[in-house]
Design a protein around this motif. Structure first.
Motif, PDB file in Angstrom:
ATOM      1  N   LYS A 131       0.832  -1.197   0.000  1.00  0.00           N
ATOM      2  CA  LYS A 131       0.000   0.000   0.000  1.00  0.00           C
ATOM      3  C   LYS A 131       0.873   1.256   0.000  1.00  0.00           C
ATOM      4  CE  LYS A 131      -3.901  -2.248   2.307  1.00  0.00           C
ATOM      5  NZ  LYS A 131      -4.727  -2.330   3.553  1.00  0.00           N
ATOM      6  N   LYS A 132       2.105   1.105   0.474  1.00  0.00           N
ATOM      7  CA  LYS A 132       3.104   2.168   0.406  1.00  0.00           C
ATOM      8  C   LYS A 132       4.234   1.696  -0.508  1.00  0.00           C
ATOM      9  CE  LYS A 132       4.368   3.966   4.321  1.00  0.00           C
ATOM     10  NZ  LYS A 132       4.817   4.091   5.745  1.00  0.00           N
ATOM     11  N   PRO A 133       5.127   2.572  -0.951  1.00  0.00           N
ATOM     12  CA  PRO A 133       6.322   2.092  -1.676  1.00  0.00           C
ATOM     13  C   PRO A 133       7.011   1.012  -0.849  1.00  0.00           C
ATOM     14  CG  PRO A 133       6.203   4.481  -1.752  1.00  0.00           C
ATOM     15  CD  PRO A 133       5.121   4.042  -0.794  1.00  0.00           C
ATOM     16  N   LEU A 134       7.554   0.030  -1.548  1.00  0.00           N
ATOM     17  CA  LEU A 134       8.055  -1.158  -0.848  1.00  0.00           C
ATOM     18  C   LEU A 134       9.450  -1.544  -1.324  1.00  0.00           C
ATOM     19  CD1 LEU A 134       7.650  -3.667   0.984  1.00  0.00           C
ATOM     20  CD2 LEU A 134       6.522  -4.775  -0.979  1.00  0.00           C
ATOM     21  N   VAL A 135      10.337  -1.793  -0.356  1.00  0.00           N
ATOM     22  CA  VAL A 135      11.649  -2.391  -0.613  1.00  0.00           C
ATOM     23  C   VAL A 135      11.608  -3.785  -0.001  1.00  0.00           C
ATOM     24  CG1 VAL A 135      14.138  -2.266  -0.193  1.00  0.00           C
ATOM     25  CG2 VAL A 135      12.827  -0.161  -0.580  1.00  0.00           C
ATOM     26  N   THR A 210      18.590 -10.505  -3.229  1.00  0.00           N
ATOM     27  CA  THR A 210      17.860  -9.858  -4.323  1.00  0.00           C
ATOM     28  C   THR A 210      16.894  -8.862  -3.697  1.00  0.00           C
ATOM     29  OG1 THR A 210      18.005 -11.773  -5.792  1.00  0.00           O
ATOM     30  CG2 THR A 210      16.253 -10.192  -6.232  1.00  0.00           C
ATOM     31  N   THR A 211      16.854  -7.646  -4.228  1.00  0.00           N
ATOM     32  CA  THR A 211      16.022  -6.587  -3.654  1.00  0.00           C
ATOM     33  C   THR A 211      15.059  -6.068  -4.710  1.00  0.00           C
ATOM     34  OG1 THR A 211      17.935  -5.956  -2.293  1.00  0.00           O
ATOM     35  CG2 THR A 211      16.044  -4.473  -2.288  1.00  0.00           C
ATOM     36  N   VAL A 212      13.778  -6.084  -4.382  1.00  0.00           N
ATOM     37  CA  VAL A 212      12.723  -5.621  -5.277  1.00  0.00           C
ATOM     38  C   VAL A 212      12.258  -4.244  -4.801  1.00  0.00           C
ATOM     39  CG1 VAL A 212      10.435  -6.100  -6.218  1.00  0.00           C
ATOM     40  CG2 VAL A 212      12.009  -7.999  -5.717  1.00  0.00           C
ATOM     41  N   PHE A 213      12.174  -3.299  -5.719  1.00  0.00           N
ATOM     42  CA  PHE A 213      11.715  -1.943  -5.416  1.00  0.00           C
ATOM     43  C   PHE A 213      10.398  -1.706  -6.159  1.00  0.00           C
ATOM     44  CE2 PHE A 213      16.253  -2.035  -4.906  1.00  0.00           C
ATOM     45  CZ  PHE A 213      16.499  -1.262  -3.776  1.00  0.00           C
ATOM     46  N   ALA A 214       9.343  -1.413  -5.412  1.00  0.00           N
ATOM     47  CA  ALA A 214       8.026  -1.231  -6.015  1.00  0.00           C
ATOM     48  C   ALA A 214       7.371   0.047  -5.499  1.00  0.00           C
ATOM     49  CB  ALA A 214       7.133  -2.437  -5.714  1.00  0.00           C
ATOM     50  N   ARG A 215       6.620   0.729  -6.374  1.00  0.00           N
ATOM     51  CA  ARG A 215       5.891   1.930  -5.969  1.00  0.00           C
ATOM     52  C   ARG A 215       4.652   1.533  -5.164  1.00  0.00           C
ATOM     53  NH1 ARG A 215       8.248   6.098  -8.590  1.00  0.00           N
ATOM     54  NH2 ARG A 215       9.075   5.760 -10.701  1.00  0.00           N
ATOM     55  N   ALA A 216       4.024   2.524  -4.558  1.00  0.00           N
ATOM     56  CA  ALA A 216       2.774   2.277  -3.837  1.00  0.00           C
ATOM     57  C   ALA A 216       1.775   1.614  -4.785  1.00  0.00           C
ATOM     58  CB  ALA A 216       2.214   3.597  -3.307  1.00  0.00           C
ATOM     59  N   LEU A 233      20.763   2.024  -1.867  1.00  0.00           N
ATOM     60  CA  LEU A 233      19.451   1.702  -1.300  1.00  0.00           C
ATOM     61  C   LEU A 233      18.630   2.968  -1.059  1.00  0.00           C
ATOM     62  CD1 LEU A 233      20.529  -1.038   1.257  1.00  0.00           C
ATOM     63  CD2 LEU A 233      18.918  -1.378  -0.620  1.00  0.00           C
ATOM     64  N   ARG A 234      19.277   3.973  -0.502  1.00  0.00           N
ATOM     65  CA  ARG A 234      18.575   5.220  -0.201  1.00  0.00           C
ATOM     66  C   ARG A 234      18.098   5.901  -1.491  1.00  0.00           C
ATOM     67  NH1 ARG A 234      22.228   6.888   2.593  1.00  0.00           N
ATOM     68  NH2 ARG A 234      21.503   6.133   4.601  1.00  0.00           N
ATOM     69  N   HIS A 235      18.961   5.911  -2.498  1.00  0.00           N
ATOM     70  CA  HIS A 235      18.599   6.531  -3.775  1.00  0.00           C
ATOM     71  C   HIS A 235      17.392   5.829  -4.399  1.00  0.00           C
ATOM     72  CE1 HIS A 235      18.948   8.185  -7.824  1.00  0.00           C
ATOM     73  NE2 HIS A 235      18.954   6.939  -8.281  1.00  0.00           N
ATOM     74  N   LEU A 236      17.395   4.510  -4.411  1.00  0.00           N
ATOM     75  CA  LEU A 236      16.300   3.759  -5.026  1.00  0.00           C
ATOM     76  C   LEU A 236      15.023   3.864  -4.193  1.00  0.00           C
ATOM     77  CD1 LEU A 236      18.315   0.652  -6.237  1.00  0.00           C
ATOM     78  CD2 LEU A 236      17.174   2.342  -7.688  1.00  0.00           C
ATOM     79  N   ALA A 237      15.184   3.926  -2.879  1.00  0.00           N
ATOM     80  CA  ALA A 237      14.008   4.082  -2.010  1.00  0.00           C
ATOM     81  C   ALA A 237      13.343   5.430  -2.257  1.00  0.00           C
ATOM     82  CB  ALA A 237      14.411   3.930  -0.551  1.00  0.00           C
TER      83      ALA A 237
END
Length: 242
Positions: A131-135, A210-216, A233-237
Motif C-alpha cells: 500500500k506504500k512504496p516497498l523495498v 535480491t532486492t525488489v523496489f516497487a511503488r505504492a 538503497l537510499r537513492h532507489l528508495a
C-alpha cells in the motif's frame, strides 16, 4: 644375405667382440632419458578442478527455490505477487507461506484461501505492505552471506519513513532459530519465513540477496541482484517514493 653385421669376421673374432660389448654394457649401463610428458598431462589437474567446480555449481543450483523460470525477479511494471508468510517474530511455527493469488483456484500447497485475505500479527502480508512504496529483500542462508544486506536496509529505513521495508527469508532453520537471528541483528522490519521456497519461486528469485523496489500499489520499478550500498538503497528508495 644374413643380418649378422660381423659375418666377414671369423668366429673367434666375433666371439671376442661380443664379449667386449657385453662387458661395456655391464660397466657402462645405458642411461635412459626421462619420458617427455604428453601434452595433455600438463593440464589434467586443471580439467579435474573445473569438473569439481561444475559439480559444485550444479549442487548449489539444486538448493535454489526457483528452477528453470529465470532469475531476474518480478518483471518491471508488474504488480508484486500476493503472499502471506509466517512472521519470524510471530508464533505461527512450522507453517508454510500462502501464495494463493486473488481470484485463483488454489491447491493445498499454495493455500486454500487468497493470501491477501490473511491479516494477522503473526504473518507478513505483502498485500498490506505494498500500500506504500516497498523495498522487499530476499535472502537465503546457504552458500551465501546475505544478512549484511538486511542490516544496510535497516540503517536506511529512518531516512525513508514513507517506504515500507520487509525481508523474505528462504530457510530450513527452525522458527526459533530465525527469531534468534532477527533479535541478534536487531532487525525491526517484518521478516517472513519462506520455508518451502514458494515465495522465492513465485518472485523468480535465484540469487542472494535480491532486492525488489516497487511503488505504492506494488508496481515493480526495478529489481537488483547482489549487495547494494546504503547510498544505492537510499537513492532507489527515494525513487519509488516519487
Amino acid at each position: 644375405m644374413t643380418d649378422d653385421r660381423f659375418e666377414d669376421l671369423g668366429a673367434e673374432r666375433r666371439a671376442e667382440i661380443g664379449d667386449q660389448l657385453a662387458e661395456r654394457d655391464r660397466t657402462h649401463p645405458e642411461v635412459r632419458r626421462p619420458e617427455v610428458p604428453r601434452p595433455g598431462n600438463k593440464y589434467a589437474w586443471a580439467v579435474g578442478i573445473v569438473a569439481i567446480m561444475g559439480l559444485s555449481v550444479l549442487l548449489f543450483a539444486e538448493t535454489l527455490p526457483n528452477k528453470g523460470k529465470g532469475f531476474g525477479g518480478p518483471p518491471r511494471g508488474k504488480i508484486v505477487p500476493d503472499f502471506a508468510a509466517p512472521s519470524a517474530t510471530g508464533n505461527a511455527e512450522d507453517k508454510d507461506a500462502n501464495v494463493c493469488q486473488e481470484r485463483s483456484h488454489c491447491n493445498k500447497q499454495a493455500g486454500r484461501v487468497p493470501a491477501c485475505s490473511l491479516h494477522s500479527t503473526v504473518v507478513v502480508n505483502v498485500c498490506d505492505l505494498r500500500k506504500k512504496p516497498l523495498v522487499l529483500t530476499f535472502i537465503f542462508d546457504r552458500q551465501a552471506d546475505c544478512y549484511p544486506q538486511v542490516d544496510r536496509t535497516e540503517r536506511v529505513m529512518p531516512s525513508t519513513p514513507g517506504v515500507n521495508f520487509a525481508t523474505v527469508f528462504f530457510t530450513h532453520k527452525s522458527h526459533d532459530q530465525v527469531r534468534a537471528i532477527v533479535e541478534e541483528r536487531r532487525w525491526r522490519q517484518p521478516v517472513g519465513i519462506d520455508r518451502d521456497g514458494l515465495v522465492s519461486d513465485l518472485y523468480l528469485i535465484g540469487g542472494c540477496p535480491t532486492t525488489v523496489f516497487a511503488r505504492a500499489g506494488g508496481r515493480v520499478v526495478t529489481t537488483k541482484l547482489g549487495n547494494l550500498t546504503e547510498d544505492q538503497l537510499r537513492h532507489l528508495a527515494h525513487r519509488i517514493e516519487r
